[in-house]
Write an enzyme that holds these catalytic residues in place. Structure first.
Site, PDB file in Angstrom:
ATOM      1  N   HIS A   1      13.124  46.022  14.252  1.00 16.49           N
ATOM      2  CA  HIS A   1      12.954  45.851  12.809  1.00 16.49           C
ATOM      3  C   HIS A   1      12.721  47.160  12.063  1.00 16.49           C
ATOM      4  CE1 HIS A   1      11.482  41.392  13.442  1.00 16.49           C
ATOM      5  NE2 HIS A   1      12.703  41.622  13.897  1.00 16.49           N
TER       6      HIS A   1
ATOM      7  N   GLU B   1      18.560  34.058  12.024  1.00 13.14           N
ATOM      8  CA  GLU B   1      17.411  33.955  12.920  1.00 13.14           C
ATOM      9  C   GLU B   1      16.209  34.703  12.364  1.00 13.14           C
ATOM     10  OE1 GLU B   1      14.627  35.275  16.079  1.00 13.14           O
ATOM     11  OE2 GLU B   1      15.894  36.511  14.806  1.00 13.14           O
ATOM     12  N   GLU B   2      16.452  35.848  11.730  1.00 18.35           N
ATOM     13  CA  GLU B   2      15.358  36.732  11.351  1.00 18.35           C
ATOM     14  C   GLU B   2      14.426  36.137  10.295  1.00 18.35           C
ATOM     15  OE1 GLU B   2      14.414  39.081  12.947  1.00 18.35           O
ATOM     16  OE2 GLU B   2      16.057  40.216  13.834  1.00 18.35           O
TER      17      GLU B   2
ATOM     18  N   ASP C   1      18.516  38.036  23.090  1.00 17.20           N
ATOM     19  CA  ASP C   1      17.871  38.499  21.855  1.00 17.20           C
ATOM     20  C   ASP C   1      16.628  39.309  22.203  1.00 17.20           C
ATOM     21  OD1 ASP C   1      17.144  38.936  19.242  1.00 17.20           O
ATOM     22  OD2 ASP C   1      16.284  36.949  18.941  1.00 17.20           O
TER      23      ASP C   1
ATOM     24  N   ASP D   1      18.737  44.511  17.855  1.00 18.51           N
ATOM     25  CA  ASP D   1      18.275  43.202  17.358  1.00 18.51           C
ATOM     26  C   ASP D   1      19.150  42.735  16.198  1.00 18.51           C
ATOM     27  OD1 ASP D   1      16.709  40.950  16.936  1.00 18.51           O
ATOM     28  OD2 ASP D   1      15.175  42.024  15.818  1.00 18.51           O
TER      29      ASP D   1
ATOM     30  N   HIS E   1      21.992  36.287  17.656  1.00 17.77           N
ATOM     31  CA  HIS E   1      22.031  36.076  16.202  1.00 17.77           C
ATOM     32  C   HIS E   1      22.741  37.228  15.503  1.00 17.77           C
ATOM     33  CE1 HIS E   1      18.551  38.751  15.188  1.00 17.77           C
ATOM     34  NE2 HIS E   1      18.002  38.287  16.299  1.00 17.77           N
TER      35      HIS E   1
END
Length: 459
Positions: free
Chosen positions: A423, A325-326, A353, A291, A279
């Protein structure tokens, strides 16, 4: 001269076809480790573009950059697939403190959870109640929670070797914490960051309000693991302490973005599609290198490595860089929806991912027949220390493509350090090792080569 050229092409094709699988994999790994592109692509994506939250300028620039790079590879097709995505913005940096007495405060590290509403302009200050799970919340009930801030403090389970299992065991407090706390009259929620180590970095991530009306939604923030420990200890000493925080996030109108798609058309079965992807969007605190910048550039490099290794796929190989995606999965759902409308036969899909760390293997969602074929390839991967071949979860973006007959897979790198960065503001380019990233790209390419050569088994 023309006859000589045709003869040379024919001879090269015969030579490639006659190569053993061991030799082909050796060439793939050698090419990736000595002439890889993934690390250079990631450098640009991370340090020149940066964070790529859906709807942001960074996401828009990432779409343009990756499309241009795929076109430069000389693929048969490169195109953009439009998709409407949410646009959430963080605003000014969050601020929070613990108040033990009037005028006596300890500042702590927080960040708004993705999708959260803002606090009132002057912030929120209230007594705080700590819980480990939703069952404790229900036991306490409205009488003990109304008007207070709920502090979810369930840590990731440290003794689980599969760190994604540890993540899965506590992420519901982040995603559904506000919904559950609202039932009992809470004014806000603070959630312990999804992180196995103790540090000062708050980790964001998506949260949801379900069908709660906008005017009744409460703000939600993550607190660093160090500060979660401090807050918990202070609550044990004094239940009457207060917590203050201010955040300025906002949900704006949806905007148009794109999935980026490139294809090598199959030589024998062009209507059978094999997909690799990651993503393109990322959270806004770091630059999204693990990520999922790593997955994006590894997937791009799969198609380049196939070309560099002289492999002409029998089936059409697509790279798809999914948007959103997130905080919505809009790109994945859009791709799957259009594939279904067009009647496209996706026989295989692989997502990266899980970070750019050393690859260990793959997880698969497939039939027993297909899994037995996969297990027969284990010895081919052994020289590269790839040993993990298990049935299990794959990837959020490729999951919508799953049907009864195809194979869906996820690359599984070593995960022990992944949630140190996930994140958070330290998900940056310097945290990615070049060799580990290139090994992942080669490992994905090897699996794609084998599935293309031997096909997917009928159930």
């Amino acid at each position: 001269m023309k006859r000589l050229f045709i003869f040379l092409i024919f001879t090269f094709s015969i030579a490639l076809f006659s190569q053993t699988d061991e030799a082909v994999l050796k060439k793939i790994y050698t090419t990736s480790l000595t002439n890889g592109k993934s690390y250079d692509w990631l450098n640009h994506l991370s340090t020149q573009i940066g964070s790529r939250l859906s709807g942001s300028l960074g996401a828009e620039r990432a779409v343009a950059y990756t499309k241009a790079e795929l076109e430069a590879l000389g693929l048969d097709k490169v195109w953009l697939q439009p998709v409407m995505v949410p646009r959430w913005v963080r605003g000014a940096k969050e601020y929070a403190y613990i108040e033990t007495a009037p005028g006596k405060t300890n500042t702590v590290n927080i960040c708004a959870l993705g999708g959260s509403v803002a606090t009132p302009s002057l912030g929120i200050k209230a007594h705080i109640v700590e819980v480990k799970n939703f069952e404790e919340l229900e036991t306490l009930g409205k009488a003990n929670i109304e008007g207070k801030i709920v502090f979810y403090n369930r840590p990731m389970q440290a003794d689980l070797i599969q760190t994604f299992d540890a993540y899965g065991g506590c992420v519901n407090q982040r995603y559904k914490g506000a919904v559950e706390a609202t039932k009992y009259g809470a004014v806000a929620v603070i959630v312990r960051s999804m992180n196995l180590r103790l540090d000062d970095l708050p980790h964001t991530g998506s949260m949801a309000y379900d069908d709660i009306p906008v005017e009744k939604r409460i703000p939600a923030a993550a607190i660093s693991t160090n500060d979660a420990e401090i807050l918990s200890t202070m609550l044990q000493l004094d239940k009457n302490i207060k917590f203050y925080f201010k955040q300025n996030c906002k949900q704006l109108a949806d905007v148009q973005s794109y999935n980026v798609i490139g294809e090598i058309t199959g030589s024998q079965f062009p209507n059978e599609y094999m997909l690799v992807g990651g993503h393109l969007d990322s959270w806004d605190l770091g630059d999204g290198s693990h990520d999922d910048g790593a997955g994006v550039v590894q997937s791009m490099d799969v198609l380049r490595l196939l070309k560099e290794s002289g492999i002409k796929p029998k089936r059409s190989i697509r790279v798809v860089l999914f948007m959103n995606e997130e905080n919505g999965l809009r790109g994945a759902n859009k791709y799957a929806e259009e594939a279904k409308q067009k009647g496209e036969n996706h026989v295989f899909a692989l997502e990266s991912d899980a970070g750019g760390f050393t690859p260990r293997g793959f997880s698969f969602d497939c039939s027993d027949n297909n899994f037995n074929q996969i297990l027969s390839w284990q010895t081919l991967f052994k020289p590269y220390l790839i040993h993990y071949f298990e049935k299990g979860g794959t990837g959020a973006d490729v999951s919508p493509l799953k049907n009864k007959s195809n194979v869906v897979a996820g690359l599984r790198p070593d995960s022990q350090r992944y949630f140190d960065h996930h994140h958070a503001s330290n998900d940056t380019f310097d945290a990615v090792n070049k060799r580990e990233l290139e090994l992942g790209a080669a490992t994905m390419t090897a699996l794609v080569y084998l599935f293309d050569k031997y096909g997917v088994k009928n159930n």
